[in-house]
Design a protein around this motif. Structure first.
Motif, PDB file in Angstrom:
ATOM      1  N   ARG A   1       0.821  -1.202   0.000  1.00  0.00           N
ATOM      2  CA  ARG A   1       0.000   0.000   0.000  1.00  0.00           C
ATOM      3  C   ARG A   1       0.861   1.261   0.000  1.00  0.00           C
ATOM      4  NH1 ARG A   1      -1.437   3.618   3.410  1.00  0.00           N
ATOM      5  NH2 ARG A   1      -0.557   2.578   5.206  1.00  0.00           N
ATOM      6  N   THR A   2       1.973   1.236   0.734  1.00  0.00           N
ATOM      7  CA  THR A   2       2.839   2.416   0.803  1.00  0.00           C
ATOM      8  C   THR A   2       3.515   2.704  -0.543  1.00  0.00           C
ATOM      9  OG1 THR A   2       4.665   1.053   1.646  1.00  0.00           O
ATOM     10  CG2 THR A   2       3.289   2.208   3.269  1.00  0.00           C
ATOM     11  N   GLN A   3       3.864   1.646  -1.274  1.00  0.00           N
ATOM     12  CA  GLN A   3       4.468   1.824  -2.596  1.00  0.00           C
ATOM     13  C   GLN A   3       3.454   2.427  -3.562  1.00  0.00           C
ATOM     14  OE1 GLN A   3       5.496  -2.381  -2.774  1.00  0.00           O
ATOM     15  NE2 GLN A   3       7.647  -1.810  -3.135  1.00  0.00           N
ATOM     16  N   ARG A   4       2.236   1.915  -3.537  1.00  0.00           N
ATOM     17  CA  ARG A   4       1.187   2.417  -4.425  1.00  0.00           C
ATOM     18  C   ARG A   4       0.848   3.867  -4.084  1.00  0.00           C
ATOM     19  NH1 ARG A   4      -2.564  -1.030  -7.161  1.00  0.00           N
ATOM     20  NH2 ARG A   4      -1.539  -2.994  -7.598  1.00  0.00           N
ATOM     21  N   ALA A   5       0.735   4.151  -2.791  1.00  0.00           N
ATOM     22  CA  ALA A   5       0.407   5.516  -2.360  1.00  0.00           C
ATOM     23  C   ALA A   5       1.492   6.491  -2.803  1.00  0.00           C
ATOM     24  CB  ALA A   5       0.226   5.563  -0.845  1.00  0.00           C
ATOM     25  N   PHE A   6       2.740   6.093  -2.679  1.00  0.00           N
ATOM     26  CA  PHE A   6       3.841   6.962  -3.096  1.00  0.00           C
ATOM     27  C   PHE A   6       3.730   7.312  -4.577  1.00  0.00           C
ATOM     28  CE2 PHE A   6       8.132   7.128  -5.018  1.00  0.00           C
ATOM     29  CZ  PHE A   6       8.566   8.324  -4.467  1.00  0.00           C
ATOM     30  N   LEU A   7       3.520   6.314  -5.421  1.00  0.00           N
ATOM     31  CA  LEU A   7       3.410   6.573  -6.862  1.00  0.00           C
ATOM     32  C   LEU A   7       2.181   7.420  -7.179  1.00  0.00           C
ATOM     33  CD1 LEU A   7       4.486   3.089  -8.246  1.00  0.00           C
ATOM     34  CD2 LEU A   7       5.817   5.218  -8.259  1.00  0.00           C
ATOM     35  N   GLU A   8       1.068   7.162  -6.502  1.00  0.00           N
ATOM     36  CA  GLU A   8      -0.142   7.967  -6.702  1.00  0.00           C
ATOM     37  C   GLU A   8       0.120   9.428  -6.347  1.00  0.00           C
ATOM     38  OE1 GLU A   8      -2.801   5.729  -4.219  1.00  0.00           O
ATOM     39  OE2 GLU A   8      -3.456   4.453  -5.891  1.00  0.00           O
ATOM     40  N   GLU A   9       0.818   9.663  -5.247  1.00  0.00           N
ATOM     41  CA  GLU A   9       1.099  11.025  -4.797  1.00  0.00           C
ATOM     42  C   GLU A   9       2.069  11.742  -5.722  1.00  0.00           C
ATOM     43  OE1 GLU A   9       2.435   9.989  -0.910  1.00  0.00           O
ATOM     44  OE2 GLU A   9       0.385   9.890  -0.097  1.00  0.00           O
ATOM     45  N   VAL A  10       3.112  11.056  -6.168  1.00  0.00           N
ATOM     46  CA  VAL A  10       4.080  11.668  -7.086  1.00  0.00           C
ATOM     47  C   VAL A  10       3.369  12.099  -8.369  1.00  0.00           C
ATOM     48  CG1 VAL A  10       6.078  11.192  -8.577  1.00  0.00           C
ATOM     49  CG2 VAL A  10       6.140  10.555  -6.166  1.00  0.00           C
ATOM     50  N   ALA A  11       2.507  11.251  -8.895  1.00  0.00           N
ATOM     51  CA  ALA A  11       1.767  11.594 -10.111  1.00  0.00           C
ATOM     52  C   ALA A  11       0.798  12.746  -9.840  1.00  0.00           C
ATOM     53  CB  ALA A  11       1.019  10.376 -10.641  1.00  0.00           C
ATOM     54  N   ALA A  12       0.046  12.664  -8.764  1.00  0.00           N
ATOM     55  CA  ALA A  12      -0.953  13.691  -8.452  1.00  0.00           C
ATOM     56  C   ALA A  12      -0.318  15.063  -8.244  1.00  0.00           C
ATOM     57  CB  ALA A  12      -1.755  13.285  -7.217  1.00  0.00           C
ATOM     58  N   ASP A  13       0.885  15.104  -7.689  1.00  0.00           N
ATOM     59  CA  ASP A  13       1.561  16.388  -7.436  1.00  0.00           C
ATOM     60  C   ASP A  13       1.736  17.212  -8.700  1.00  0.00           C
ATOM     61  OD1 ASP A  13       1.783  15.916  -4.712  1.00  0.00           O
ATOM     62  OD2 ASP A  13       3.850  15.191  -4.838  1.00  0.00           O
ATOM     63  N   SER A  14       1.809  16.555  -9.853  1.00  0.00           N
ATOM     64  CA  SER A  14       2.048  17.274 -11.100  1.00  0.00           C
ATOM     65  C   SER A  14       0.847  17.214 -12.057  1.00  0.00           C
ATOM     66  CB  SER A  14       3.266  16.681 -11.805  1.00  0.00           C
ATOM     67  OG  SER A  14       2.969  15.357 -12.225  1.00  0.00           O
ATOM     68  N   GLY A  15      -0.261  16.655 -11.589  1.00  0.00           N
ATOM     69  CA  GLY A  15      -1.416  16.506 -12.466  1.00  0.00           C
ATOM     70  C   GLY A  15      -1.343  15.267 -13.329  1.00  0.00           C
ATOM     71  N   GLY A  16      -0.433  14.360 -12.982  1.00  0.00           N
ATOM     72  CA  GLY A  16      -0.275  13.131 -13.757  1.00  0.00           C
ATOM     73  C   GLY A  16      -1.217  12.044 -13.297  1.00  0.00           C
ATOM     74  N   ARG A  17      -1.120  10.922 -13.966  1.00  0.00           N
ATOM     75  CA  ARG A  17      -1.949   9.761 -13.650  1.00  0.00           C
ATOM     76  C   ARG A  17      -1.057   8.587 -13.296  1.00  0.00           C
ATOM     77  NH1 ARG A  17      -6.015   8.937 -18.493  1.00  0.00           N
ATOM     78  NH2 ARG A  17      -4.249   7.671 -19.008  1.00  0.00           N
ATOM     79  N   VAL A  18      -1.649   7.579 -12.682  1.00  0.00           N
ATOM     80  CA  VAL A  18      -0.913   6.376 -12.324  1.00  0.00           C
ATOM     81  C   VAL A  18      -1.739   5.154 -12.715  1.00  0.00           C
ATOM     82  CG1 VAL A  18      -1.766   6.294  -9.948  1.00  0.00           C
ATOM     83  CG2 VAL A  18       0.404   5.207 -10.493  1.00  0.00           C
ATOM     84  N   VAL A  19      -1.055   4.132 -13.193  1.00  0.00           N
ATOM     85  CA  VAL A  19      -1.661   2.831 -13.450  1.00  0.00           C
ATOM     86  C   VAL A  19      -0.759   1.784 -12.826  1.00  0.00           C
ATOM     87  CG1 VAL A  19      -2.864   3.493 -15.582  1.00  0.00           C
ATOM     88  CG2 VAL A  19      -0.554   2.541 -15.703  1.00  0.00           C
ATOM     89  N   PHE A  20      -1.351   0.666 -12.442  1.00  0.00           N
ATOM     90  CA  PHE A  20      -0.587  -0.423 -11.833  1.00  0.00           C
ATOM     91  C   PHE A  20      -0.679  -1.655 -12.714  1.00  0.00           C
ATOM     92  CE2 PHE A  20      -1.750   2.381  -8.362  1.00  0.00           C
ATOM     93  CZ  PHE A  20      -0.509   2.611  -7.794  1.00  0.00           C
ATOM     94  N   ARG A  21       0.448  -2.299 -12.908  1.00  0.00           N
ATOM     95  CA  ARG A  21       0.526  -3.513 -13.730  1.00  0.00           C
ATOM     96  C   ARG A  21       1.116  -4.638 -12.912  1.00  0.00           C
ATOM     97  NH1 ARG A  21      -2.893  -1.791 -16.843  1.00  0.00           N
ATOM     98  NH2 ARG A  21      -2.363  -0.362 -18.465  1.00  0.00           N
TER      99      ARG A  21
END
Length: 132
Positions: free
Chosen positions: A112-132
């Motif tokens: 969960r912490t790894q996913r949250a980190f990537l979600e936050e990094v993307a959100a900070d710049s208006g980006g999106r995140v997908v998980f594979r």
């Protein structure tokens, strides 16, 4: 890479113990540049730790770039900083001038912490995140 239009400006940056770029700066996408990028990516050995912050700093310094695609498990493990909160703050600070969109692709981000980190990094710049 195949989905990007000819003429787009691209570079590939991999990060393990340190970040390194395929080209010295963004190149106009062509058949040869696509081939060079794929060849560059195939030489990467997956499973090694990575200097996520160092690679993103390198990506954010690319002239003429407006978007970054970060492929990561969301667990910085090498480099100047590995604490996720500090890494995220440093990325935000660096991106204040670059104003690039950072999209993230979570590969192997199981915690969960790894996913949250990537979600936050993307959100900070208006980006999106997908998980594979």
């Amino acid at each position: 890479v195949d989905g990007l239009p000819d003429g787009a400006h691209v570079n590939g940056i991999v990060f393990q113990e340190r970040g390194r770029a395929c080209f010295d700066g963004p190149r106009e996408l062509s058949k040869k540049v696509r081939k060079d990028l794929v060849s560059f990516a195939r030489r990467v050995t997956p499973g090694e730790g990575g200097d996520l912050l160092g690679a993103l700093r390198l990506a954010l310094a690319q002239e003429a770039a407006d978007t970054v695609f970060l492929l990561s498990d969301g667990a910085p493990s090498h480099g100047e900083m590995v604490d996720k909160g500090r890494v995220r703050s440093a990325i935000r600070a660096r991106n204040r001038m670059a104003k690039m969109i950072v999209n993230a692709v979570g590969l192997g981000a199981e915690k969960r912490t790894q996913r949250a980190f990537l979600e936050e990094v993307a959100a900070d710049s208006g980006g999106r995140v997908v998980f594979r």
